[in-house]
Design an enzyme around this catalytic site. Structure first.
Site, short mmCIF file in Angstrom:
data_model
loop_
_atom_site.label_atom_id
_atom_site.label_comp_id
_atom_site.label_asym_id
_atom_site.label_seq_id
_atom_site.Cartn_x
_atom_site.Cartn_y
_atom_site.Cartn_z
CE1 TYR A 92 -4.63 0.61 10.04
CE2 TYR A 92 -3.78 -1.62 9.76
CZ TYR A 92 -3.58 -0.25 9.76
OH TYR A 92 -2.35 0.28 9.48
CD GLU A 132 -0.63 -5.95 7.47
OE1 GLU A 132 -1.09 -5.91 6.31
OE2 GLU A 132 -1.10 -5.27 8.40
CG ASP A 134 -1.90 1.09 1.32
OD1 ASP A 134 -2.38 1.51 0.26
OD2 ASP A 134 -2.18 1.55 2.44
CD GLU A 136 0.76 -1.37 9.68
OE1 GLU A 136 -0.37 -1.29 9.16
OE2 GLU A 136 1.76 -1.80 9.09
C1 GCB Z 1 -1.52 -2.30 6.74
C2 GCB Z 1 -0.23 -2.24 6.04
C3 GCB Z 1 0.13 -0.85 5.59
C4 GCB Z 1 -1.10 -0.15 5.02
C5 GCB Z 1 -2.14 -0.06 6.11
C6 GCB Z 1 -3.45 0.58 5.61
O1 GCB Z 1 -1.82 -3.22 7.44
O2 GCB Z 1 0.82 -2.80 6.78
O3 GCB Z 1 1.15 -0.93 4.63
O4 GCB Z 1 -0.82 1.10 4.50
O5 GCB Z 1 -2.46 -1.34 6.57
O6 GCB Z 1 -3.61 1.77 5.77
O7 GCB Z 1 -4.26 -0.14 5.04
#
Ligand code: GCB
Length: 653
Positions: A506, A453, A209, A542
Site C-alpha cells: 500500500y 497476510e 479488516d 492487493e
Molecule cells: C490488507 C488486507 C485487507 C485490508 C486492506 C486494507 O492488506 O489484506 O484485508 O482490508 O489491507 O484496506 O487495509
C-alpha cells in the site's frame, strides 16, 4: 460433521469454545443438484430466531431450547435465511452480538421421502458462521466448526419413522465467537476495570479488516439421493495434442455389486466420450478447452459429466444420476509465468468480499449477478476470494463466465505466535480438506491461497506453512498453492513453499502517504527483491486507496476520487515495467466498499472499493476498465482473432 455431545461441549462455556474437534471428513460434498434420482427442498425464507442475551450466553442450553418450539422459550424474531443476522434488526445489541444465536424452522416432508425406504434424506447447511450445532426434532444431529463451508447429515433415520405427515423441526444454534485457534482467529477480552466497565463485560478482538457477520448466510436445504448413491466425484483434466483428457474418480456408497456408467456431453448435449467403472480417463478429440474470459474467442466452455450408478438393494434396484459441469483446461507455473492451457495468463482483476447492505454476508442472487455484470464490464478476468471461501454458486458463475479464481481459506489475521500452534495447524489443514473437497472440480479455480497476510516472518510460521502447503498439495496435486504476504521478502519464512508469490503493498497509502511520486520506485524495488530471491512468478495481490465517492480534490488529496485514480495510475506504470517479465497479475483492493469493525480509521467501513457498497462506480473504475480491456486485447489467444466475441457482444464497447 458428527453427531456430537452438545450438552457436554456447551458446558465448556459460551465463548471459549474453540476446542479442536477431531472430525474425520466423511466422504464427499457434491453440490446438491436435482437429477432424475435426486430432489431438493429449499429451506430458505423466514426462520424463527433468538439471540441468547443471558449473561453467560448459555440459557439456551440450560433450558434446552431445542427440545420444543423456539417461540415457547421466549420472544423470537423473524430472520431471513440466507442473511447475516447483524444488520436486520433495529437493536444495536444484536448487531454487535457475540455468543449463541438460535435459528429454527419447521418443514413438512413429501410423503415419498418418508415412505420409500430406498430414499436417503440429507440436511445440508451451506455455511453457519462460525460454530454450529443442529438438532432435528430435538435430536442432536450434527456439529460443524468453521464459518464458510458446507456441512450435512443423513437424517433418513429421523424422518422415516412414525405416522404421516412427517413434520420436522430444525433447530440450529450458532456461535460467532472467534478464538486463537479458529479461522479466522480472534480473542475474547474481558474488561475487568469496574470503574469503566460493567461486571462481565467483554469484547471480541480480531485482526482482520472486515465485519464478522454471522448467522445462516448461505442456503439451507434438504435433498434426497437413493440409499445407494454417488458420494463424490473428482475430475482432473489434461490436454494431449488436440485431445482433451478427463480423468474421473467416483466414490459410491453401496454394496459390492453395482454398475457405474460415465458419459461426457458437450454443450450441445451430444455424448463425446463414455466410460465405465469408478475411475478412468475419457478422451475428447478436438476438445473445446475452458478458457478464461477475454483470453479466447470462446471462453468458459463447459462439458457435462453424467455419472450413473445402478445397484441392487434389499428393496429392489436403485439408480442414482449426478451431472457435474467439467471444463477441460490445464494450469502450470514456470519460473516467471502462470500458464493456462499452456499460454501465459495475466490476472487482471479484483479482490472481493461477500458484503452488502442489510444482508451482510448473506447470499443474494441479484447481488451476485450484478457483481458479475460489473466484472464483465470492467474486463476483469480474475478475483481472489479474499479472505474466505465464497458461496458455491459464486464459483459456478465463475466457471460459466470464465472468471479465474484464487480460492482462499479463512486464514486471515494470523498475527500472533499462538496462531501457529499445532491446534491451529490441525484445524487449518482440516479447513483446507473441506475447501478442496468442495471446490476441486471447478475449472475456474486455478490456485489455492492458504492465508492472507500472516505473520510469516515468525520462526514458527516456516514449519506451519510448510505443513499446510504440503498438505494442500497432497490433497490436490493439480493446482499451485500460495498464500498472500505483506512480509519483507528477506524475512518471510513461508515464501519458500509457495508456487507463486502473492504480495500486498500500500505505497502512498499506509506508507509515505500522500507521496504518489514514490510508488514506481518502491514497487520496482519490491518486485526485484522478491524475484531475485525466489525466481517465482509474482502477483500484486492487493494495492489501493481509501476513497469516498463524490469527494473531489485536484491536485489529488487522500480520500478523494482523484487520489485513488492517481495512485492506481502510478501502480500501473510500475506494473507495466514488469508485466510480461515475471509479474503475472494485479488484483486491486477492492472491488467494492465493504463493512468493517468500527474504528477511527474506518468511516462506515473500508472505502477502497472501485465501486461503492451499492455497486456504483468511482472514477477509478473507469480507469481500470480502460486498462483491463487494453491488456485483454494485447494478450488474447489466438492472437489472429481480431476481436473476441465478448468484446463484440459487449453493450459497453
Ligand atoms: C490488507 C488486507 C485487507 C485490508 C486492506 C486494507 O492488506 O489484506 O484485508 O482490508 O489491507 O484496506 O487495509
Amino acid at each position: 460433521m458428527v453427531r456430537g455431545p452438545a450438552g457436554a461441549w456447551a458446558a465448556l462455556g459460551p465463548l471459549l469454545w474453540g476446542c479442536a474437534l477431531a472430525l474425520a471428513l466423511p466422504g464427499g460434498m457434491l453440490y446438491p443438484r436435482e437429477s432424475p434420482s435426486r430432489e431438493r427442498k429449499s429451506l430458505d425464507g423466514l426462520w424463527s430466531f433468538r439471540a441468547d442475551f443471558s449473561d453467560n450466553r448459555r440459557r439456551g442450553f440450560e433450558e434446552q431450547w431445542y427440545r420444543r418450539p423456539l417461540r415457547e422459550s421466549g420472544p423470537t424474531l423473524d430472520m431471513p435465511v440466507p442473511s447475516s443476522f447483524n444488520d436486520i434488526g433495529q437493536d444495536w445489541r444484536l448487531r454487535h452480538f457475540v455468543g449463541w444465536v438460535w435459528y429454527e424452522r419447521e418443514v413438512t416432508l413429501p410423503e415419498r421421502w418418508t415412505q420409500d425406504l430406498r430414499t436417503r434424506v440429507v440436511l445440508r447447511i451451506g455455511s453457519a458462521h462460525s460454530y454450529a450445532i443442529v438438532w432435528v426434532n430435538g435430536v442432536d444431529t450434527l456439529e460443524h466448526e468453521g464459518g464458510y463451508l458446507p456441512f450435512e447429515a443423513d437424517i433418513s433415520s429421523l424422518v422415516q419413522v412414525g405416522p404421516l405427515p412427517v413434520h420436522l423441526r430444525i433447530t440450529i444454534a450458532i456461535n460467532n465467537t472467534l478464538t486463537p485457534s479458529t479461522l479466522p482467529p480472534g480473542a475474547i477480552r474481558y474488561m475487568t476495570d469496574t470503574s469503566k466497565y460493567p461486571k462481565g463485560y467483554f469484547v471480541q478482538n480480531t485482526d482482520f479488516d472486515f465485519f464478522n457477520y454471522a448467522g445462516l448466510q448461505r442456503a439451507v436445504l434438504l435433498y434426497t439421493t437413493p440409499t445407494s448413491y454417488i458420494d463424490d466425484i473428482t475430475v482432473t483434466t489434461g490436454v494431449q495434442q488436440d485431445s482433451g483428457l478427463v480423468n474421473y474418480q467416483v466414490s459410491v456408497k453401496c454394496g459390492s455389486q453395482f454398475k457405474l456408467e460415465v458419459r461426457l456431453l458437450n454443450a450441445e448435449n451430444k455424448v463425446v466420450a463414455e466410460g465405465t467403472g469408478t475411475q478412468g480417463q475419457l478422451k475428447v478429440p478436438g476438445a473445446n478447452l475452458w478458457w478464461p474470459y477475454l483470453m479466447h474467442e470462446r471462453p468458459a466452455y463447459l462439458y457435462s459429466l453424467e455419472v450413473r450408478l445402478t445397484a441392487p438393494t434389499s428393496v429392489g434396484p436403485v439408480s442414482d444420476v449426478y451431472t457435474l459441469p467439467v471444463g477441460i483446461r490445464t494450469v502450470a507455473v514456470t519460473e516467471s509465468q502462470f500458464l493456462i492451457n499452456g499460454k501465459p495468463f495475466y490476472f487482471h482483476g479484483v479482490n472481493k468480499h461477500e458484503d452488502a447492505d442489510i444482508r451482510g454476508k448473506g447470499f443474494d442472487w441479484p447481488l451476485l449477478v450484478k457483481d458479475f455484470n460489473l466484472l464483465l464490464w470492467l474486463g476483469a478476468n480474475a478475483f481472489r476470494t479474499s479472505h474466505y471461501p465464497y458461496a458455491e454458486e459464486v464459483l459456478q458463475m465463475c466457471d460459466r463466465y470464465g472468471i479465474v479464481v484464487i480460492d482462499e481459506c479463512p486464514a486471515v489475521g494470523l498475527v500472533l505466535p499462538q496462531h501457529f500452534s499445532n491446534t491451529s495447524m490441525n484445524h487449518h489443514m482440516r479447513v483446507m480438506e473441506e475447501l478442496v473437497r468442495r471446490d476441486k472440480n471447478h475449472p475456474a479455480v486455478v490456485m489455492w491461497s492458504v492465508a492472507n497476510e500472516p505473520a510469516s516472518y515468525l520462526e514458527s510460521a516456516g514449519y506451519y506453512f510448510k505443513m499446510v502447503i504440503t498438505h494442500t498439495k497432497a490433497l490436490d496435486p493439480s493446482r499451485p498453492v500460495t498464500f498472500v504476504t505483506n512480509a519483507n521478502y528477506a524475512a518471510d519464512k513461508g515464501a519458500p513453499y509457495v508456487d507463486v508469490i502473492c504480495v500486498n503493498s500500500y505505497y502512498s497509502w499506509y506508507h509515505d502517504y500522500g507521496h504518489l511520486e514514490l510508488i514506481q520506485l518502491q514497487l520496482g524495488t519490491q518486485f526485484e527483491n522478491w524475484y531475485k530471491t525466489y525466481h517465482k512468478p509474482i502477483i500484486q495481490s492487493e494495492y489501493g486507496a481509501e476513497t469516498i465517492i463524490g469527494f473531489h480534490q485536484d491536485p489529488p488529496l487522500m480520500f478523494s476520487e482523484e487520489y485513488q485514480r492517481a495512485l492506481l495510475e502510478q501502480y500501473h506504470l510500475g506494473l507495466d515495467q514488469k508485466r510480461g517479465k515475471y509479474v503475472v497479475g494485479e488484483l486491486v483492493w477492492n472491488f467494492a466498499d465493504f463493512m468493517t469493525n468500527q474504528s477511527p480509521q474506518r468511516m462506515l467501513g473500508n472505502k477502497k472499493g472501485i465501486f461503492t457498497r451499492q455497486r456504483q462506480p468511482k472514477t477509478a473504475a473507469f480507469l481500470l476498465r480502460e486498462r483491463y480491456w487494453k491488456i485483454a486485447n494485447e494478450t488474447r489467444y489466438p492472437r489472429s482473432a481480431a476481436k473476441s466475441q465478448c468484446l463484440e457482444n459487449s453493450p459497453f464497447t
